[in-house]
Design a protein around this motif. Structure first.
Motif, PDB file in Angstrom:
ATOM      1  N   CYS A   1      -0.184   3.545   3.457  1.00  0.00           N
ATOM      2  CA  CYS A   1       0.215   3.228   4.835  1.00  0.00           C
ATOM      3  C   CYS A   1       1.361   2.214   4.915  1.00  0.00           C
ATOM      4  CB  CYS A   1      -0.980   2.709   5.627  1.00  0.00           C
ATOM      5  SG  CYS A   1      -1.536   1.067   5.137  1.00  0.00           S
TER       6      CYS A   1
ATOM      7  N   CYS B   1       0.857  -1.188   0.000  1.00  0.00           N
ATOM      8  CA  CYS B   1       0.000   0.000   0.000  1.00  0.00           C
ATOM      9  C   CYS B   1       0.890   1.234   0.000  1.00  0.00           C
ATOM     10  CB  CYS B   1      -0.912   0.017   1.225  1.00  0.00           C
ATOM     11  SG  CYS B   1      -1.770   1.604   1.391  1.00  0.00           S
TER      12      CYS B   1
ATOM     13  N   CYS C   1      -6.249  -0.615  -0.469  1.00  0.00           N
ATOM     14  CA  CYS C   1      -5.843  -1.087   0.860  1.00  0.00           C
ATOM     15  C   CYS C   1      -7.047  -1.192   1.796  1.00  0.00           C
ATOM     16  CB  CYS C   1      -4.796  -0.139   1.443  1.00  0.00           C
ATOM     17  SG  CYS C   1      -4.276  -0.563   3.104  1.00  0.00           S
TER      18      CYS C   1
ATOM     19  N   CYS D   1      -6.432   1.572   4.837  1.00  0.00           N
ATOM     20  CA  CYS D   1      -6.518   3.026   4.684  1.00  0.00           C
ATOM     21  C   CYS D   1      -7.162   3.461   3.362  1.00  0.00           C
ATOM     22  CB  CYS D   1      -5.123   3.652   4.798  1.00  0.00           C
ATOM     23  SG  CYS D   1      -4.083   3.380   3.343  1.00  0.00           S
TER      24      CYS D   1
HETATM   25 ZN    ZN Z   1      -2.930   1.357   3.387  1.00  0.00          ZN
END
Ligand code: ZN
Length: 258
Positions: A133, A130, A155, A158
Motif C-alpha cells: 500500500c 510497504c 504492514c 494491509c
Molecule cells: Zn501496506
C-alpha cells in the motif's frame, strides 16, 4: 597544499555547487561500506539478498531483516563527521545547490542540510516501505518490532510485505530522484564528487553531465576513480580533513578580500 588552494578558488568563483557523496564520506562516521570486504557484512551474501529473492523467498526476507536489525542501531547512533560539517558550511555560505548522495544514512540532514536539498539516489535506511500500500514507517518503530522477535514485519495497514526504503541489489533506481539528480548535475557550475568510486550508474554519469555543461569538476576520494581524467582537480586523501582544509581556505580568502 596547492590543490586545496585551487579548489578553494574554484569554490569562491562558484555559485551553484552540487556535492555528490558516496559511501566514503559515511565510513568516517563509522558506517561500514557494503562493498568493502571484512567486517559485519561478510556473513551476508549479496546474491541471497537481491530484490528478486526478497520478493520470492521468505528465507531471503528473514535474512534481509536480520541484517537491518544489526545495521539500524549503527545508523541511528552515527553522527555527521568533519566532511559532512564542511559541506554544511557551503550551505551556510549560500553556495550549495543540492547534495546528491548514494548514502541512505541521513547524515547530511543531521548536519543541518534541509531534507529538500538532499537527493537520495539509493533511498534511505531511516524508514520502511510497504510494497503493498506504500505506507511508510520510521525505522525506529520497526526496530522495536524486530527486537520483540518479529522476523519479517508486515504492514499493519494491509498485511503487505515491507522492506527498508533503500534500493536493493537488482532493484531499479527511483526515477524521480535520478531525473532530478541529472538535471541538477547538468545545471551546476561546480560538481564535487566526494567519497564515491563513481563506477555504478548513475553515479558515473553525474560528473560527465556537469562537465559537458561547462561546470568545473573536483573529485576527492581515497582511491583514484575512472573519471579522474575529466576532473579539474583530483585529491586522493581522506575526506573529512581535506574538506575542512578547503573550507578554511575559502573563508580565509573571503576575509582577505573583504
Ligand atoms: Zn501496506
Amino acid at each position: 597544499m596547492d590543490k586545496i588552494n585551487t579548489v578553494a578558488d574554484i569554490i569562491r568563483q562558484s555559485e551553484k555547487i552540487v556535492i555528490f557523496t558516496g559511501a566514503g564520506i559515511s565510513t568516517e562516521s563509522g558506517i561500514p561500506d557494503f562493498r568493502s570486504p571484512g567486517g559485519i557484512w561478510d556473513q551476508y551474501d549479496p546474491n541471497e539478498l537481491t530484490y528478486q529473492k526478497f520478493l520470492s523467498s521468505q528465507a531471503s526476507r528473514e535474512k534481509y531483516w536480520e541484517r537491518q536489525k544489526t545495521l539500524w542501531p549503527i545508523i541511528a547512533a552515527a553522527m555527521p563527521n568533519a566532511g559532512h560539517r564542511a559541506i554544511s558550511e557551503l550551505h551556510k555560505m549560500g553556495k550549495l545547490d543540492c547534495i546528491i548522495t548514494q548514502d541512505g544514512d541521513s547524515l547530511h540532514q543531521k548536519s543541518g542540510i534541509p531534507d529538500e536539498m538532499v537527493i537520495e539516489l539509493h533511498g534511505t535506511w531511516t524508514r520502511a516501505l510497504c510494497l503493498g500500500c506504500g505506507r511508510k514507517y520510521p525505522s525506529e518503530e520497526i526496530q522495536v518490532r524486530l527486537e520483540a522477535g518479529e522476523k519479517v514485519p508486515l504492514c499493519e495497514e494491509c498485511g503487505g510485505i515491507m522492506k527498508p526504503d533503500v534500493i536493493q541489489f537488482g532493484q531499479a533506481l527511483p526515477e524521480k530522484e535520478t531525473g532530478e539528480a541529472q538535471r541538477r548535475a547538468a545545471g551546476c557550475d561546480l560538481l564535487m564528487a566526494c567519497g564515491s568510486s563513481l563506477v555504478v550508474y548513475p553515479a558515473a554519469q553525474m560528473p560527465l553531465l556537469a562537465k559537458d555543461n561547462g561546470a568545473k569538476l573536483v573529485i576527492i576520494n581515497l582511491m583514484p576513480t575512472t573519471h579522474d581524467r575529466y576532473a579539474d582537480v583530483v585529491i586522493n586523501e581522506k575526506l573529512g580533513q581535506t574538506l575542512t582544509e578547503i573550507i578554511k581556505q575559502v573563508k580565509a580568502k573571503s576575509k582577505d578580500r573583504g
